[in-house]
Each structure stands twice: as structure tokens, then as C-alpha cells.
Design an enzyme around this catalytic site. Structure first.
Site, PDB file in Angstrom:
ATOM      1  N   ALA A   1     -22.577 -29.463 -16.734  1.00  0.00           N
ATOM      2  CA  ALA A   1     -21.358 -29.019 -17.433  1.00  0.00           C
ATOM      3  C   ALA A   1     -21.682 -27.865 -18.378  1.00  0.00           C
ATOM      4  CB  ALA A   1     -20.743 -30.187 -18.202  1.00  0.00           C
TER       5      ALA A   1
ATOM      6  N   TYR B   1     -25.949 -31.445 -18.493  1.00  0.00           N
ATOM      7  CA  TYR B   1     -26.653 -30.186 -18.199  1.00  0.00           C
ATOM      8  C   TYR B   1     -25.806 -29.312 -17.263  1.00  0.00           C
ATOM      9  CZ  TYR B   1     -30.515 -27.041 -16.990  1.00  0.00           C
ATOM     10  OH  TYR B   1     -31.310 -25.928 -16.802  1.00  0.00           O
TER      11      TYR B   1
ATOM     12  N   SER C   1     -38.067 -20.240 -32.195  1.00  0.00           N
ATOM     13  CA  SER C   1     -38.357 -21.636 -31.840  1.00  0.00           C
ATOM     14  C   SER C   1     -37.829 -22.485 -32.982  1.00  0.00           C
ATOM     15  CB  SER C   1     -39.871 -21.806 -31.690  1.00  0.00           C
ATOM     16  OG  SER C   1     -40.252 -23.146 -31.880  1.00  0.00           O
TER      17      SER C   1
ATOM     18  N   GLY D   1     -35.508 -19.401 -27.987  1.00  0.00           N
ATOM     19  CA  GLY D   1     -36.375 -20.353 -27.277  1.00  0.00           C
ATOM     20  C   GLY D   1     -37.508 -19.645 -26.559  1.00  0.00           C
TER      21      GLY D   1
ATOM     22  N   ASP E   1     -33.163 -23.658 -35.580  1.00  0.00           N
ATOM     23  CA  ASP E   1     -32.659 -24.670 -34.647  1.00  0.00           C
ATOM     24  C   ASP E   1     -31.225 -24.257 -34.315  1.00  0.00           C
ATOM     25  OD1 ASP E   1     -31.389 -26.776 -33.427  1.00  0.00           O
ATOM     26  OD2 ASP E   1     -32.331 -28.317 -34.668  1.00  0.00           O
TER      27      ASP E   1
ATOM     28  N   LYS F   1     -24.208 -25.659 -18.144  1.00  0.00           N
ATOM     29  CA  LYS F   1     -24.586 -24.429 -17.440  1.00  0.00           C
ATOM     30  C   LYS F   1     -23.389 -23.804 -16.719  1.00  0.00           C
ATOM     31  CE  LYS F   1     -28.896 -24.330 -18.727  1.00  0.00           C
ATOM     32  NZ  LYS F   1     -29.391 -23.273 -19.611  1.00  0.00           N
TER      33      LYS F   1
HETATM   34  P1  NAP Z   1     -38.858 -24.960 -21.878  1.00  0.00           P
HETATM   35  O1  NAP Z   1     -40.188 -24.578 -21.327  1.00  0.00           O
HETATM   36  O2  NAP Z   1     -38.583 -26.382 -22.196  1.00  0.00           O
HETATM   37  O3  NAP Z   1     -38.563 -24.068 -23.186  1.00  0.00           O
HETATM   38  C1  NAP Z   1     -37.384 -24.272 -23.881  1.00  0.00           C
HETATM   39  C2  NAP Z   1     -37.356 -23.353 -25.070  1.00  0.00           C
HETATM   40  O4  NAP Z   1     -36.153 -23.623 -25.805  1.00  0.00           O
HETATM   41  C3  NAP Z   1     -38.526 -23.592 -26.022  1.00  0.00           C
HETATM   42  O5  NAP Z   1     -38.973 -22.352 -26.534  1.00  0.00           O
HETATM   43  C4  NAP Z   1     -37.890 -24.424 -27.133  1.00  0.00           C
HETATM   44  O6  NAP Z   1     -38.517 -24.145 -28.360  1.00  0.00           O
HETATM   45  C5  NAP Z   1     -36.490 -23.845 -27.151  1.00  0.00           C
HETATM   46  N1  NAP Z   1     -35.517 -24.739 -27.777  1.00  0.00           N
HETATM   47  C6  NAP Z   1     -35.108 -25.960 -27.369  1.00  0.00           C
HETATM   48  N2  NAP Z   1     -34.191 -26.447 -28.206  1.00  0.00           N
HETATM   49  C7  NAP Z   1     -33.995 -25.500 -29.178  1.00  0.00           C
HETATM   50  C8  NAP Z   1     -33.172 -25.405 -30.321  1.00  0.00           C
HETATM   51  N3  NAP Z   1     -32.347 -26.409 -30.684  1.00  0.00           N
HETATM   52  N4  NAP Z   1     -33.217 -24.287 -31.063  1.00  0.00           N
HETATM   53  C9  NAP Z   1     -34.053 -23.260 -30.728  1.00  0.00           C
HETATM   54  N5  NAP Z   1     -34.859 -23.299 -29.653  1.00  0.00           N
HETATM   55  C10 NAP Z   1     -34.833 -24.410 -28.891  1.00  0.00           C
HETATM   56  O7  NAP Z   1     -37.688 -24.495 -20.908  1.00  0.00           O
HETATM   57  P2  NAP Z   1     -37.681 -23.493 -19.667  1.00  0.00           P
HETATM   58  O8  NAP Z   1     -37.936 -24.284 -18.436  1.00  0.00           O
HETATM   59  O9  NAP Z   1     -38.470 -22.281 -19.949  1.00  0.00           O
HETATM   60  O10 NAP Z   1     -36.130 -23.156 -19.645  1.00  0.00           O
HETATM   61  C11 NAP Z   1     -35.583 -22.070 -20.374  1.00  0.00           C
HETATM   62  C12 NAP Z   1     -34.125 -21.928 -19.989  1.00  0.00           C
HETATM   63  O11 NAP Z   1     -34.035 -21.768 -18.569  1.00  0.00           O
HETATM   64  C13 NAP Z   1     -33.272 -23.143 -20.339  1.00  0.00           C
HETATM   65  O12 NAP Z   1     -32.003 -22.718 -20.758  1.00  0.00           O
HETATM   66  C14 NAP Z   1     -33.186 -23.898 -19.018  1.00  0.00           C
HETATM   67  O13 NAP Z   1     -32.044 -24.690 -18.932  1.00  0.00           O
HETATM   68  C15 NAP Z   1     -33.149 -22.748 -18.032  1.00  0.00           C
HETATM   69  N6  NAP Z   1     -33.600 -23.103 -16.677  1.00  0.00           N
HETATM   70  C16 NAP Z   1     -34.898 -23.432 -16.431  1.00  0.00           C
HETATM   71  C17 NAP Z   1     -35.272 -23.732 -15.122  1.00  0.00           C
HETATM   72  C18 NAP Z   1     -36.705 -24.045 -14.766  1.00  0.00           C
HETATM   73  O14 NAP Z   1     -36.982 -24.325 -13.590  1.00  0.00           O
HETATM   74  N7  NAP Z   1     -37.648 -24.019 -15.675  1.00  0.00           N
HETATM   75  C19 NAP Z   1     -34.320 -23.736 -14.095  1.00  0.00           C
HETATM   76  C20 NAP Z   1     -33.013 -23.416 -14.400  1.00  0.00           C
HETATM   77  C21 NAP Z   1     -32.655 -23.087 -15.697  1.00  0.00           C
HETATM   78  P3  NAP Z   1     -39.282 -25.231 -29.294  1.00  0.00           P
HETATM   79  O15 NAP Z   1     -39.452 -26.494 -28.488  1.00  0.00           O
HETATM   80  O16 NAP Z   1     -40.581 -24.558 -29.620  1.00  0.00           O
HETATM   81  O17 NAP Z   1     -38.375 -25.380 -30.467  1.00  0.00           O
END
Ligand code: NAP
Length: 264
Positions: free
Chosen positions: A167, A165, A46, A22, A72, A169
Site C-alpha cells: 500500500a 508495504y 540515517s 536513508g 528520523d 509503495k
Molecule cells: P536498507 O538496506 O534496509 O536501508 C534502509 C535505509 O533507510 C537505511 O539507511 C536506514 O537507515 C534508513 N531508514 C529506515 N528508517 C528510517 C527512518 N525512520 N528515518 C531515516 N532513515 C531511515 O534498505 P534497502 O534495501 O537499501 O532499501 C532502500 C529502499 O529501496 C527502500 O525504500 C525499499 O523499500 C526500497 N526497495 C528495496 C528493494 C531491495 O531489493 N533491496 C526492492 C524494492 C524496493 P538507519 O537504519 O541507519 O537509520
């Protein structure tokens, strides 16, 4: 040379082969770029090749190597493709970052089985599948490796409408502990990062569209600001490097003190 001291700037991840799932945007992209700046050869990922390729080409512009793979990760065959192609190209996997994830915000009484499965499949099951296949096919035979799982403050802090979500994490945290203990004998370290609210493009969009209230989030954070992408990426570099050589089975929260206050 400064006052007789020789200053050497060494790359912490020189020539390491790192997969960041991702990594088309947000936290995953920031980690991929930070790893490349520290000398790693990065496999970006991705669901769409062209999106993984954007990050890979930014890495190449830094003069570093990168390879983009479409997968995926909710599909076991796509996970096979990600892991096997990396091994075919580079012969090993030194670092795996399980970052890919989706948010799922629905009142629990209305959460459909389909949406529950969608969240669990990417936020939890993909972490298991990627880790298992990378360990079995590369890290265990190599007798080395680092797996970094991106969890969340919501692994230990309840937030309404995030049943699947939270559950997932919390499951990622448990998986980190089990894999960390189980694979220590193979010199594989497994660690997790628990971000608080980090200002990604999508968090900014959620603020702009009223899904999140930035003032409330900031008010509940002792440090009175949202987190920055670099603050997650820099920790990932540290955890992936030999500087963190005695850390395994552990989650580190990067949340400006939010979980310490009891969160919500
Ligand atoms: P984001 O901007 O939505 O990016 C998510 C990434 O995951 C994208 O590159 C997306 O790629 C990829 N993705 C989603 N479903 C996928 C799948 N089935 N197969 C392969 N790739 C997939 O998210 P983010 O905010 O950077 O978050 C990244 C991680 O940090 C996540 O695990 C999230 O739960 C965690 N997190 C984020 C925050 C925050 O504040 N941002 C806080 C706590 C935890 P494509 O859409 O290009 O396929």
C-alpha cells in the site's frame, strides 16, 4: 584525443546539492556514492548520525563534499531539520532522493495498527513530508529540482504478507504522478524507481536466514539473477541529470523483467 575526436568526460551532476534519505547502507548508500562520483555535493541521512557519517566519510575519501544529518523521517520536526539544515549549509536543494524505508512482512490478519502505521509513516508519509518541505522551501523558489522516489515492484504486484508495504509503495507511485504533474510548472521533475530484488546487505541476510528463498526469486525473474546496487544507482544518476529532462510523473521498474511476466 582519439582519431581526431576530443573525448571529454563531464560530470552529470556537477555541484548539484543532493539529499539522499536513508543513505547509511544499501540502495541509498549506493545512490549517494554514485551522485558524488558525478560531482554532486551529497547530504547523507540515517536515524543515527554515526551511520550517516560512514557514507559521508566514504564520499570525502573520493575527494568530494558530503554532510551527514541525523533525522528520523517519521518525525515531522526531524524532516524540518534535514531540509532546513541543508538549505542553511548549501543555500539550495537540487535533488532529493526519498529512499529511506523498511520492510514489513506480517500476515494481513495479524498486522497490528502500530505496525501498519510504522510502515506507512516511513515508506509513504516521509516521502510526502520530505518532498513537500524541499519543494516549498527550496525547489519552488528556485524554479528547479528533481525528486526521485524509491518505490518497488510491489507497487503494482501483490505479494502476501506485505499489505502495508505494498500500500505504501503504490501510494508512492500515485504521489509521484500527482507531484510530477502539479510541480511541472515550477520546473520540478518527480520520478520514481521501482526496484525488484536487489542484492543489498539486508537482502543477503534475509536469504541467509531463510526469510527469502533466492532460488524462487531467481526462478521468477526472466533475467535469472538478482539486481545489483549499481543498476539502481546508475538509473538514479540518469534521472537526476538533464539527460532525463523530459521525464516526470513516471515510475521505471528495474527488475530483470519480473513485473513484465506478471510477477508472482
Ligand atoms: P536498507 O538496506 O534496509 O536501508 C534502509 C535505509 O533507510 C537505511 O539507511 C536506514 O537507515 C534508513 N531508514 C529506515 N528508517 C528510517 C527512518 N525512520 N528515518 C531515516 N532513515 C531511515 O534498505 P534497502 O534495501 O537499501 O532499501 C532502500 C529502499 O529501496 C527502500 O525504500 C525499499 O523499500 C526500497 N526497495 C528495496 C528493494 C531491495 O531489493 N533491496 C526492492 C524494492 C524496493 P538507519 O537504519 O541507519 O537509520
Amino acid at each position: 584525443m582519439i582519431d581526431g575526436w576530443c573525448v571529454s568526460v563531464s560530470e552529470k551532476l556537477k555541484d548539484k546539492i543532493a539529499i539522499v534519505t536513508g543513505s547509511s547502507l544499501g540502495i541509498g548508500k549506493a545512490i549517494a556514492l554514485a551522485f558524488a562520483k558525478q560531482g554532486a555535493i551529497v547530504v547523507t541521512n540515517s536515524r543515527k548520525l554515526e551511520r550517516a557519517e560512514v557514507t559521508a566519510s566514504e564520499i570525502r575519501h573520493l575527494g568530494r563534499q558530503a554532510h551527514a544529518i541525523e533525522a528520523d523521517l517519521t518525525k515531522s520536526t526531524d524532516v524540518d531539520h534535514l531540509i532546513d539544515t541543508t538549505i542553511e549549509h548549501f543555500g539550495r536543494i537540487d535533488i532529493l532522493v526519498n529512499n529511506a524505508g523498511i520492510a514489513m512482512i506480517v500476515p494481513t490478519e495479524d498486522l497490528s495498527e502500530h505496525d501498519w502505521d510504522r510502515a506507512i509513516d516511513i515508506d509513504l508519509k516521509a516521502t510526502f513530508l520530505c518532498s513537500q518541505k524541499a519543494a516549498k522551501r527550496a525547489m519552488i523558489p528556485q524554479r528547479s529540482g528533481v525528486i526521485i522516489n524509491i518505490s518497488s515492484i510491489l507497487a503494482k504486484t501483490a505479494l502476501p504478507m506485505r499489505a502495508a508495504y505494498c500500500a505504501s509503495k503504490a501510494g508512492v507511485m500515485a504521489l509521484t504522478q500527482v507531484m510530477g504533474c502539479e510541480w511541472a510548472k515550477y520546473r520540478i521533475r518527480v520520478v520514481a524507481i521501482g526496484p525488484g530484488y536487489i542484492l543489498t546487505e539486508l537482502v543477503q541476510q534475509s536469504i541467509d536466514t531463510g526469510v527469502f528463498n533466492a532460488e524462487t526469486l531467481i526462478d521468477r525473474t526472466p533475467m535469472k539473477r538478482l539486481g545489483k546496487l549499481d543498476e539502481i544507482a546508475n538509473l538514479a544518476v540518469f534521472l537526476a541529470s538533464d539527460d532525463a529532462g523530459y521525464i516526470t510523473g513516471e515510475i521505471i521498474y528495474v527488475d530483470g523483467g519480473m513485473t513484465a511476466t506478471g510477477g508472482w
